[in-house]
Write an enzyme that holds these catalytic residues in place. Structure first.
Site, PDB file in Angstrom:
ATOM      1  N   ASP A 210       9.750   8.544 -10.299  1.00  0.00           N
ATOM      2  CA  ASP A 210       9.031   8.031  -9.130  1.00  0.00           C
ATOM      3  C   ASP A 210       7.527   7.973  -9.431  1.00  0.00           C
ATOM      4  O   ASP A 210       6.877   6.947  -9.203  1.00  0.00           O
ATOM      5  CB  ASP A 210       9.323   8.946  -7.929  1.00  0.00           C
TER       6      ASP A 210
ATOM      7  N   GLU B  21       0.829  -1.224   0.000  1.00  0.00           N
ATOM      8  CA  GLU B  21       0.000   0.000   0.000  1.00  0.00           C
ATOM      9  C   GLU B  21       0.860   1.269   0.000  1.00  0.00           C
ATOM     10  O   GLU B  21       0.523   2.258  -0.661  1.00  0.00           O
ATOM     11  CB  GLU B  21      -0.926  -0.011   1.234  1.00  0.00           C
TER      12      GLU B  21
ATOM     13  N   GLY C  47       6.629  11.115   3.474  1.00  0.00           N
ATOM     14  CA  GLY C  47       7.013  11.487   4.843  1.00  0.00           C
ATOM     15  C   GLY C  47       6.963  10.300   5.785  1.00  0.00           C
ATOM     16  O   GLY C  47       6.351   9.276   5.496  1.00  0.00           O
TER      17      GLY C  47
ATOM     18  N   LYS D  90       4.883   4.707  -9.874  1.00  0.00           N
ATOM     19  CA  LYS D  90       3.612   4.601  -9.147  1.00  0.00           C
ATOM     20  C   LYS D  90       2.434   4.452 -10.105  1.00  0.00           C
ATOM     21  O   LYS D  90       1.525   3.664  -9.848  1.00  0.00           O
ATOM     22  CB  LYS D  90       3.423   5.838  -8.263  1.00  0.00           C
TER      23      LYS D  90
ATOM     24  N   GLY E 279      12.264  14.835   4.322  1.00  0.00           N
ATOM     25  CA  GLY E 279      12.190  13.370   4.139  1.00  0.00           C
ATOM     26  C   GLY E 279      11.259  12.936   3.023  1.00  0.00           C
ATOM     27  O   GLY E 279      10.929  11.771   2.904  1.00  0.00           O
TER      28      GLY E 279
HETATM   29  P1  NAP Z   1      16.092   6.169   3.483  1.00  0.00           P
HETATM   30  O1  NAP Z   1      15.717   7.244   4.431  1.00  0.00           O
HETATM   31  O2  NAP Z   1      17.170   6.411   2.491  1.00  0.00           O
HETATM   32  O3  NAP Z   1      16.438   4.864   4.365  1.00  0.00           O
HETATM   33  C1  NAP Z   1      16.925   3.694   3.809  1.00  0.00           C
HETATM   34  C2  NAP Z   1      17.291   2.731   4.933  1.00  0.00           C
HETATM   35  O4  NAP Z   1      17.600   1.466   4.359  1.00  0.00           O
HETATM   36  C3  NAP Z   1      18.503   3.157   5.748  1.00  0.00           C
HETATM   37  O5  NAP Z   1      18.284   2.870   7.115  1.00  0.00           O
HETATM   38  C4  NAP Z   1      19.638   2.271   5.207  1.00  0.00           C
HETATM   39  O6  NAP Z   1      20.602   1.894   6.196  1.00  0.00           O
HETATM   40  C5  NAP Z   1      18.881   1.030   4.798  1.00  0.00           C
HETATM   41  N1  NAP Z   1      19.522   0.326   3.692  1.00  0.00           N
HETATM   42  C6  NAP Z   1      19.728   0.787   2.442  1.00  0.00           C
HETATM   43  N2  NAP Z   1      20.347  -0.152   1.694  1.00  0.00           N
HETATM   44  C7  NAP Z   1      20.543  -1.212   2.502  1.00  0.00           C
HETATM   45  C8  NAP Z   1      21.148  -2.470   2.335  1.00  0.00           C
HETATM   46  N3  NAP Z   1      21.685  -2.827   1.168  1.00  0.00           N
HETATM   47  N4  NAP Z   1      21.180  -3.320   3.381  1.00  0.00           N
HETATM   48  C9  NAP Z   1      20.628  -2.967   4.577  1.00  0.00           C
HETATM   49  N5  NAP Z   1      20.046  -1.772   4.806  1.00  0.00           N
HETATM   50  C10 NAP Z   1      20.009  -0.904   3.777  1.00  0.00           C
HETATM   51  O7  NAP Z   1      14.806   5.718   2.622  1.00  0.00           O
HETATM   52  P2  NAP Z   1      13.273   6.029   2.914  1.00  0.00           P
HETATM   53  O8  NAP Z   1      12.949   7.416   2.466  1.00  0.00           O
HETATM   54  O9  NAP Z   1      12.923   5.606   4.272  1.00  0.00           O
HETATM   55  O10 NAP Z   1      12.576   5.070   1.832  1.00  0.00           O
HETATM   56  C11 NAP Z   1      12.538   3.686   2.018  1.00  0.00           C
HETATM   57  C12 NAP Z   1      11.599   3.080   0.977  1.00  0.00           C
HETATM   58  O11 NAP Z   1      10.292   3.633   1.136  1.00  0.00           O
HETATM   59  C13 NAP Z   1      11.970   3.338  -0.479  1.00  0.00           C
HETATM   60  O12 NAP Z   1      11.578   2.229  -1.256  1.00  0.00           O
HETATM   61  C14 NAP Z   1      11.114   4.547  -0.844  1.00  0.00           C
HETATM   62  O13 NAP Z   1      10.867   4.649  -2.229  1.00  0.00           O
HETATM   63  C15 NAP Z   1       9.855   4.203  -0.099  1.00  0.00           C
HETATM   64  N6  NAP Z   1       8.990   5.330   0.228  1.00  0.00           N
HETATM   65  C16 NAP Z   1       9.491   6.431   0.828  1.00  0.00           C
HETATM   66  C17 NAP Z   1       8.645   7.454   1.180  1.00  0.00           C
HETATM   67  C18 NAP Z   1       9.160   8.699   1.854  1.00  0.00           C
HETATM   68  O14 NAP Z   1       8.357   9.613   2.081  1.00  0.00           O
HETATM   69  N7  NAP Z   1      10.432   8.784   2.212  1.00  0.00           N
HETATM   70  C19 NAP Z   1       7.277   7.366   0.901  1.00  0.00           C
HETATM   71  C20 NAP Z   1       6.777   6.209   0.289  1.00  0.00           C
HETATM   72  C21 NAP Z   1       7.646   5.194  -0.048  1.00  0.00           C
HETATM   73  P3  NAP Z   1      21.576   2.972   6.917  1.00  0.00           P
HETATM   74  O15 NAP Z   1      20.681   3.725   7.845  1.00  0.00           O
HETATM   75  O16 NAP Z   1      22.577   2.158   7.612  1.00  0.00           O
HETATM   76  O17 NAP Z   1      22.113   3.823   5.799  1.00  0.00           O
HETATM   77  N1  HSE Z   2       9.823  10.580  -3.049  1.00  0.00           N
HETATM   78  C1  HSE Z   2       8.440  10.244  -2.987  1.00  0.00           C
HETATM   79  C2  HSE Z   2       7.604  11.492  -3.162  1.00  0.00           C
HETATM   80  C3  HSE Z   2       8.141   9.591  -1.658  1.00  0.00           C
HETATM   81  O1  HSE Z   2       8.155  12.593  -3.105  1.00  0.00           O
HETATM   82  O2  HSE Z   2       6.406  11.378  -3.388  1.00  0.00           O
HETATM   83  C4  HSE Z   2       6.840   8.909  -1.673  1.00  0.00           C
HETATM   84  O3  HSE Z   2       6.811   7.835  -2.534  1.00  0.00           O
END
Ligand code: NAP
Ligand code: HSE
Length: 431
Positions: free
Chosen positions: A201, A129, A302, A205, A187
């Protein structure tokens, strides 16, 4: 029924931290909501030595084997991002009978089909989701609540970062780089913000949404994408004067000749509901034959909004487990509808030109458009420079192929000094 469900979190960045927080905050609610306690038993990160405030460091590991070989772990929450090693980890977790919840649209838009098949083979849940529109429920509503519809169209703002940047540029006159930095600090942006800014991105989606909506596999490579990096303050001003705002719009339509799917910046009339979707908010319109129109709106990115969607999936897995019906809803792509080539899709356009200030210029430009079946809907000339003038055109709906041929011919003419902007226009723009 177990009295304790154990989860592993892969990744403790923006989203992983939100997941960890919700699990702590909802601790006392889980027994009522899922009939069991929910416990984090491992957290996989890249750098296990980094200190992480408020986190029980005894749970943190940098070894995947610690997770996959732990037979007590029921659910793996993948919030690391990227294709590999996430794909291998998810696949191995499913093969070990662990259910998986992921926010990874990059992976689901490319390899969703095979991962859903693996989940189905092992009677496991694979839920995602959070992969589309952050905290907004959209995948489950389309797969379940709207399952009785023929969905014919989806249109939405599904990237929080670009919507935040465009809002700040439009409302506060902020520069692109400043707005991007703010979105990254909050974030919203991906690890590499190019994916946000260039529309990739949102492309991932809309591929996921189109696959679910039309029950036919659409992958990221099927999606035409354009980003917002070339949008200027001048374009935003013209849009405003024409009664519009510029938004990064993702659309997918199921037409008689195939699926049309794309992500492009677009002039949207200020009266359109998507025009008032601002900051990191997302919104998705869905049109179904029985439902008519519905709009889903909320926080598209976020820490906590995204973790909210993840935890909704986790709770669903727990409830399925309680009733022994995991894997209940797997892949829903049972059709094989072709995806149309971009050149066969029709669009309306805003074209900003710098033209030689000489008799015959406008006649030559108009004749080039009309020679390619492109009709001029509106024309505005406001700014004159020594020897040339800035002229903008709104071109009525025309096939992309013909429009681009007109632009190529114009670019080769001595009357045309430059064509700095070409932006698609929503069909409902008023004259
Ligand atoms: P992020 O802040 O860059 O965090 C990534 C985390 O994954 C970090 O803790 C990193 O470890 C860990 N990591 C990365 N590569 C790894 C590996 N090879 N082995 C083990 N750990 C690893 O990313 P995020 O923004 O949370 O996003 C995570 C996912 O959610 C992505 O698929 C993104 O597209 C999705 N998403 C994000 C958002 C958003 O608003 N940010 C919204 C919807 C979906 P370290 O801490 O040690 O570097
Ligand atoms: N980077 C993405 C955005 C996070 O800005 O919408 C959510 O998927």
């Amino acid at each position: 029924m177990k009295d304790k469900i154990k989860v592993a979190i892969l990744g403790l960045g923006t989203v992983g931290t939100g997941v960890y927080k919700i699990i702590q905050n909802q601790k006392n609610e889980f027994p009522n909501k899922i009939g069991a306690e929910l416990e984090v038993s491992k957290i996989l990160v890249r750098n296990a030595k980094k200190s992480r405030e408020g986190v029980d460091m005894s749970l943190v590991t940098d070894k995947w084997e610690d997770v996959v070989n732990d037979g007590d772990i029921d659910i793996v929450i993948e919030v690391m991002g990227g294709i590999e090693p996430a794909k291998t980890y998810i696949s191995e977790a499913l093969c070990h009978g662990k259910h998986v919840v992921t926010a990874n649209k990059d992976l689901m838009a490319e390899h969703g089909h095979e991962l859903l098949e693996t989940a189905s083979e092992h009677k496991c849940d694979l839920l995602f989701e959070a992969a589309v529109a952050g905290g907004i429920p959209i995948i489950r509503p389309m797969k379940q609540c709207l399952a009785a519809n023929n969905i014919t169209e989806i249109m939405g703002i599904i990237n929080g970062t670009t919507n935040f940047i465009l809002t700040k540029m439009t409302e506060d006159g902020m520069e692109f780089d400043e707005a991007l930095k703010l979105a990254t600090d909050l974030g919203y942006a991906e690890a590499d913000p190019t994916a946000d800014i260039e529309g990739l991105d949102a492309g991932r989606k809309i591929a996921i949404l189109a696959s679910i909506a039309f029950n036919s596999r659409v992958t990221f490579s099927d999606v035409y994408t354009e980003g917002i990096s070339k949008i200027t303050a001048k374009d935003i001003k013209y849009a405003s004067e024409l009664g519009c705002v510029i938004k990064l719009i993702a659309t997918a339509k199921n037409t008689e000749s195939g699926i049309e799917v794309r992500v492009t910046p677009m002039f949207i009339p200020k009266s359109h509901p998507l025009a008032s979707v601002n900051d990191s908010f997302n919104a998705v319109f869905v049109h179904g034959d029985a439902l008519d129109d519905a709009m889903f709106y909320g926080r598209g990115a976020g820490e906590l909004p995204t973790a909210s969607a993840i935890m909704g999936d986790v709770i669903d897995v727990c409830r399925n487990t309680a009733f022994g019906c995991n894997g209940r809803i797997g892949c829903t792509c049972y059709k094989d509808i072709p995806v149309k080539a971009m050149e066969d899709i029709e669009s309306k356009y805003f074209v900003r030109t710098l033209l030689e200030d000489k008799p015959g210029t406008l006649a030559a430009v108009a004749s080039t458009f009309s020679g390619n079946n492109a009709s001029i809907d509106q024309m505005v000339q406001k700014t004159k420079f020594p020897g040339y003038a800035e002229v903008v055109f709104i071109i009525d709906t025309v096939k992309e192929q013909l429009f681009h041929r007109a632009i190529m011919e114009l670019s080769a003419m001595h009357y045309v000094k430059e064509i700095p902007s070409i932006i698609r226009v929503h069909n409902d723009i008023r004259n």
